[in-house]
Enzyme design. Structure first.
Site, PDB file in Angstrom:
ATOM      1  N   GLY A 197      28.980  66.799  44.294  1.00 13.24           N
ATOM      2  CA  GLY A 197      28.207  66.408  43.114  1.00 13.24           C
ATOM      3  C   GLY A 197      29.064  66.239  41.881  1.00 13.24           C
ATOM      4  O   GLY A 197      28.649  66.581  40.772  1.00 13.24           O
ATOM      5  N   HIS A 198      30.272  65.696  42.067  1.00 16.17           N
ATOM      6  CA  HIS A 198      31.222  65.668  40.942  1.00 16.17           C
ATOM      7  C   HIS A 198      30.873  64.640  39.871  1.00 16.17           C
ATOM      8  O   HIS A 198      31.515  64.598  38.829  1.00 16.17           O
ATOM      9  CB  HIS A 198      32.641  65.399  41.460  1.00 16.17           C
ATOM     10  CG  HIS A 198      32.854  64.005  41.924  1.00 16.17           C
ATOM     11  ND1 HIS A 198      32.413  63.553  43.149  1.00 16.17           N
ATOM     12  CD2 HIS A 198      33.422  62.930  41.316  1.00 16.17           C
ATOM     13  CE1 HIS A 198      32.728  62.274  43.272  1.00 16.17           C
ATOM     14  NE2 HIS A 198      33.342  61.882  42.180  1.00 16.17           N
ATOM     15  N   TYR A 227      11.098  72.114  43.247  1.00 20.32           N
ATOM     16  CA  TYR A 227      12.549  72.230  43.028  1.00 20.32           C
ATOM     17  C   TYR A 227      12.985  73.693  43.118  1.00 20.32           C
ATOM     18  O   TYR A 227      13.984  74.028  43.758  1.00 20.32           O
ATOM     19  CB  TYR A 227      12.865  71.662  41.633  1.00 20.32           C
ATOM     20  CG  TYR A 227      14.295  71.812  41.195  1.00 20.32           C
ATOM     21  CD1 TYR A 227      15.285  70.959  41.674  1.00 20.32           C
ATOM     22  CD2 TYR A 227      14.653  72.806  40.285  1.00 20.32           C
ATOM     23  CE1 TYR A 227      16.605  71.107  41.264  1.00 20.32           C
ATOM     24  CE2 TYR A 227      15.962  72.958  39.872  1.00 20.32           C
ATOM     25  CZ  TYR A 227      16.934  72.098  40.355  1.00 20.32           C
ATOM     26  OH  TYR A 227      18.233  72.245  39.952  1.00 20.32           O
ATOM     27  N   ARG A 257      13.783  77.964  24.889  1.00 21.43           N
ATOM     28  CA  ARG A 257      14.744  77.655  25.944  1.00 21.43           C
ATOM     29  C   ARG A 257      16.141  78.099  25.506  1.00 21.43           C
ATOM     30  O   ARG A 257      16.477  78.046  24.318  1.00 21.43           O
ATOM     31  CB  ARG A 257      14.791  76.148  26.242  1.00 21.43           C
ATOM     32  CG  ARG A 257      13.548  75.557  26.890  1.00 21.43           C
ATOM     33  CD  ARG A 257      13.347  76.022  28.316  1.00 21.43           C
ATOM     34  NE  ARG A 257      12.197  75.359  28.937  1.00 21.43           N
ATOM     35  CZ  ARG A 257      10.933  75.794  28.852  1.00 21.43           C
ATOM     36  NH1 ARG A 257      10.653  76.884  28.151  1.00 21.43           N
ATOM     37  NH2 ARG A 257       9.955  75.139  29.453  1.00 21.43           N
ATOM     38  N   PRO A 274      22.464  78.840  36.450  1.00 24.34           N
ATOM     39  CA  PRO A 274      22.673  78.506  35.040  1.00 24.34           C
ATOM     40  C   PRO A 274      21.348  78.282  34.330  1.00 24.34           C
ATOM     41  O   PRO A 274      20.368  77.849  34.929  1.00 24.34           O
ATOM     42  CB  PRO A 274      23.481  77.212  35.090  1.00 24.34           C
ATOM     43  CG  PRO A 274      23.344  76.680  36.455  1.00 24.34           C
ATOM     44  CD  PRO A 274      22.766  77.729  37.339  1.00 24.34           C
ATOM     45  N   THR A 275      21.353  78.574  33.054  1.00 24.30           N
ATOM     46  CA  THR A 275      20.229  78.250  32.204  1.00 24.30           C
ATOM     47  C   THR A 275      20.200  76.727  31.984  1.00 24.30           C
ATOM     48  O   THR A 275      20.989  76.004  32.597  1.00 24.30           O
ATOM     49  CB  THR A 275      20.385  79.018  30.868  1.00 24.30           C
ATOM     50  OG1 THR A 275      19.196  78.862  30.145  1.00 24.30           O
ATOM     51  CG2 THR A 275      21.590  78.522  30.068  1.00 24.30           C
ATOM     52  N   GLY A 297      27.863  64.499  38.525  1.00 25.71           N
ATOM     53  CA  GLY A 297      26.764  65.049  37.732  1.00 25.71           C
ATOM     54  C   GLY A 297      27.257  65.862  36.547  1.00 25.71           C
ATOM     55  O   GLY A 297      28.463  65.972  36.297  1.00 25.71           O
ATOM     56  N   LEU A 298      26.321  66.465  35.838  1.00 25.51           N
ATOM     57  CA  LEU A 298      26.644  67.215  34.613  1.00 25.51           C
ATOM     58  C   LEU A 298      27.557  68.413  34.902  1.00 25.51           C
ATOM     59  O   LEU A 298      28.609  68.561  34.266  1.00 25.51           O
ATOM     60  CB  LEU A 298      25.331  67.682  33.961  1.00 25.51           C
ATOM     61  CG  LEU A 298      25.433  68.404  32.632  1.00 25.51           C
ATOM     62  CD1 LEU A 298      26.016  67.502  31.549  1.00 25.51           C
ATOM     63  CD2 LEU A 298      24.051  68.904  32.199  1.00 25.51           C
ATOM     64  N   VAL A 299      27.187  69.252  35.867  1.00 26.98           N
ATOM     65  CA  VAL A 299      28.009  70.423  36.166  1.00 26.98           C
ATOM     66  C   VAL A 299      29.233  70.039  36.984  1.00 26.98           C
ATOM     67  O   VAL A 299      30.338  70.522  36.742  1.00 26.98           O
ATOM     68  CB  VAL A 299      27.224  71.482  36.982  1.00 26.98           C
ATOM     69  CG1 VAL A 299      28.100  72.701  37.239  1.00 26.98           C
ATOM     70  CG2 VAL A 299      25.984  71.896  36.260  1.00 26.98           C
ATOM     71  N   SER A 319      17.651  78.331  36.343  1.00 30.98           N
ATOM     72  CA  SER A 319      16.837  79.461  35.895  1.00 30.98           C
ATOM     73  C   SER A 319      15.361  79.283  36.238  1.00 30.98           C
ATOM     74  O   SER A 319      14.587  80.230  36.129  1.00 30.98           O
ATOM     75  CB  SER A 319      17.008  79.660  34.384  1.00 30.98           C
ATOM     76  OG  SER A 319      16.674  78.481  33.700  1.00 30.98           O
ATOM     77  N   CYS A 320      14.957  78.073  36.680  1.00 28.55           N
ATOM     78  CA  CYS A 320      13.536  77.879  37.013  1.00 28.55           C
ATOM     79  C   CYS A 320      13.154  78.539  38.333  1.00 28.55           C
ATOM     80  O   CYS A 320      11.999  78.506  38.731  1.00 28.55           O
ATOM     81  CB  CYS A 320      13.173  76.406  37.021  1.00 28.55           C
ATOM     82  SG  CYS A 320      13.856  75.535  38.412  1.00 28.55           S
TER      83      CYS A 320
HETATM   84  P1  GDP Z   1      12.187  72.690  31.636  1.00 26.56           P
HETATM   85  O1  GDP Z   1      13.104  73.684  30.969  1.00 26.56           O
HETATM   86  O2  GDP Z   1      12.209  72.769  33.114  1.00 26.56           O
HETATM   87  O3  GDP Z   1      10.788  72.771  31.083  1.00 26.56           O
HETATM   88  O4  GDP Z   1      12.808  71.258  31.362  1.00 26.56           O
HETATM   89  P2  GDP Z   1      12.903  70.190  30.184  1.00 26.56           P
HETATM   90  O5  GDP Z   1      14.267  70.219  29.626  1.00 26.56           O
HETATM   91  O6  GDP Z   1      12.435  68.885  30.752  1.00 26.56           O
HETATM   92  O7  GDP Z   1      11.859  70.605  29.054  1.00 26.56           O
HETATM   93  C1  GDP Z   1      12.052  71.710  28.210  1.00 26.56           C
HETATM   94  C2  GDP Z   1      10.976  71.740  27.122  1.00 26.56           C
HETATM   95  O8  GDP Z   1      11.216  70.670  26.202  1.00 26.56           O
HETATM   96  C3  GDP Z   1       9.533  71.564  27.611  1.00 26.56           C
HETATM   97  O9  GDP Z   1       8.697  72.420  26.879  1.00 26.56           O
HETATM   98  C4  GDP Z   1       9.247  70.109  27.262  1.00 26.56           C
HETATM   99  O10 GDP Z   1       7.862  69.836  27.080  1.00 26.56           O
HETATM  100  C5  GDP Z   1      10.000  69.978  25.942  1.00 26.56           C
HETATM  101  N1  GDP Z   1      10.289  68.588  25.530  1.00 26.56           N
HETATM  102  C6  GDP Z   1      10.026  68.075  24.315  1.00 26.56           C
HETATM  103  N2  GDP Z   1      10.339  66.779  24.263  1.00 26.56           N
HETATM  104  C7  GDP Z   1      10.846  66.457  25.477  1.00 26.56           C
HETATM  105  C8  GDP Z   1      11.351  65.244  26.031  1.00 26.56           C
HETATM  106  O11 GDP Z   1      11.389  64.195  25.398  1.00 26.56           O
HETATM  107  N3  GDP Z   1      11.813  65.302  27.329  1.00 26.56           N
HETATM  108  C9  GDP Z   1      11.781  66.460  28.050  1.00 26.56           C
HETATM  109  N4  GDP Z   1      12.244  66.458  29.317  1.00 26.56           N
HETATM  110  N5  GDP Z   1      11.277  67.607  27.557  1.00 26.56           N
HETATM  111  C10 GDP Z   1      10.816  67.613  26.285  1.00 26.56           C
END
Ligand code: GDP
Length: 342
Positions: A11-12, A137, A210, A164-165, A14-16, A109-110
């Site tokens: 997966g080189h 996932y 987050r 990872p977070t 990708g982000l990580v 972390s999910c």
């Molecule tokens: P999660 O950590 O698995 O929920 O992944 P995400 O990074 O997709 O979303 C994190 C949080 O950011 C959630 O509460 C989303 O609703 C919020 N969020 C706000 N605006 C956006 C956006 O434009 N895209 C995404 N992906 N999330 C958003």
């Protein structure tokens, strides 16, 4: 790992994965094995078996995965569970068959329950119900963790699972629909600034919290973990309840509103931030407890603002010319847009 060790980074692109390659090269590792998705389909057992039998890597970083943001995860759960279970099962099993010395599996972390006590310790795994938006996932990743610890128990292997977070950084995937929140907001605010739009829409209520870590820091932590002396690694594998799991984070979180304001500041977007409460919030909070990692001697390095500035610069270098039309088109490109390496 000695500097000549044969190290496969799955997966080189990708982000990580790309951060791992940067980190390994910076440390003078000179025998890094890479395959693009076109050259090696990790969901194909025969191809993976032939690759490992031929190349015999000594160390493996398993950063290949199908990943996406909250909307992609809840829209294509079948793709997320199918692809991820196949990729990780093939790679972990063939690593075992060919005697890979150490393997580090990247999760997320999910995997932890939606209402896990905060900050979340590794022991919270499998202690409650998952957040529905990314359950498919998460279940795939939990299966990967269980594979690592089961192979360690049954076969005496040395496989670690790093959780990872939420990560961000260079070479991220920018898409209005499928990206995670940081790349999505960078793209939205950049375009809003270019177009002189008076507001940008942020999903959800803005109240979820987050934790964000720069991908280069996460990669550094992964290289640190795979390099632990035998004594520490054995202790880690043997002592903890969920043997092979180690959280990787920075130990601090922010609300989505605070994040949006910070990104607006970095991008220099001066319009209004509007919240679309019809979009999902996802889990209310997922701050990781990183004591296990920090007690081994690792510390995060990049403050969020600095990391966002570096990420925005990288975005400008690679996508600065993105027109609104191009990004709108890309967001309608269908489910495969979400297929990206972690
Ligand atoms: P999660 O950590 O698995 O929920 O992944 P995400 O990074 O997709 O979303 C994190 C949080 O950011 C959630 O509460 C989303 O609703 C919020 N969020 C706000 N605006 C956006 C956006 O434009 N895209 C995404 N992906 N999330 C958003």
């Amino acid at each position: 790992m000695n500097r000549e060790a044969k190290i496969y980074v799955a997966g080189h692109q990708g982000l990580v994965g790309s951060a791992l390659v940067r980190g390994l090269r910076a440390l003078d590792y000179c025998n890094i094995l890479l395959r693009t998705h076109q050259d090696l389909d990790l969901s194909d057992q025969t191809q993976v078996r032939e690759f490992f039998a031929q190349e015999h890597p000594e160390y493996v970083f398993l950063a290949a995965a199908k990943v996406g943001g909250i909307l992609a995860n809840s829209t294509y759960p079948a793709d997320f569970i199918y692809q991820n279970v196949l990729i990780q099962t093939n790679v972990i099993h063939e690593a075992y068959r060919t005697g890979v010395k150490r393997l580090l599996f990247l999760g997320s972390s999910c995997i932890y329950p939606k209402h896990a006590p905060q900050p979340i310790k590794e022991e919270s795994l499998l202690s409650g119900l998952l957040e529905p938006t990314n359950r498919a996932y998460a279940v795939a990743k939990i299966a990967g963790i269980e594979m690592c610890s089961s192979y360690n128990r049954q076969h005496g292997t040395h496989y670690l699972a790093a959780m990872p977070t939420n990560l961000y950084g260079k070479g991220d995937h920018y898409d209005l629909q499928d990206s995670h929140v940081i790349p999505a907001l960078i793209l939205k605010m950049h375009e809003a600034k270019q177009n002189g739009a008076d507001h940008v829409t942020v999903w959800g209520t803005g109240t979820p919290r987050r934790e964000f870590l720069c991908s280069d820091d996460a990669a550094e932590a992964c290289i640190f973990l795979i390099n632990l002396p035998d004594l520490y690694l054995d202790r880690l594998i043997a002592n903890s309840q969920h043997s092979s799991v180690v959280n990787i984070g920075c130990g601090e979180d922010v609300t989505i509103r605070e994040l949006a304001e910070l990104i607006a500041d970095v991008v220099e977007y001066r319009g209004q931030i509007v919240f679309d409460t019809l979009k999902p919030d996802g889990t209310p909070r997922k701050l990781l407890d990183i004591t296990r990692l920090t007690s081994l001697g690792w510390k995060p390095f990049t403050p969020l603002r600095e990391g966002l500035m570096m990420t925005y610069k990288d975005f400008l270098d690679h996508h600065g010319h993105t027109s609104p039309a191009a990004s709108i088109l890309s967001s309608f490109a269908g489910p495969n847009r979400a297929v990206k390496n972690l």
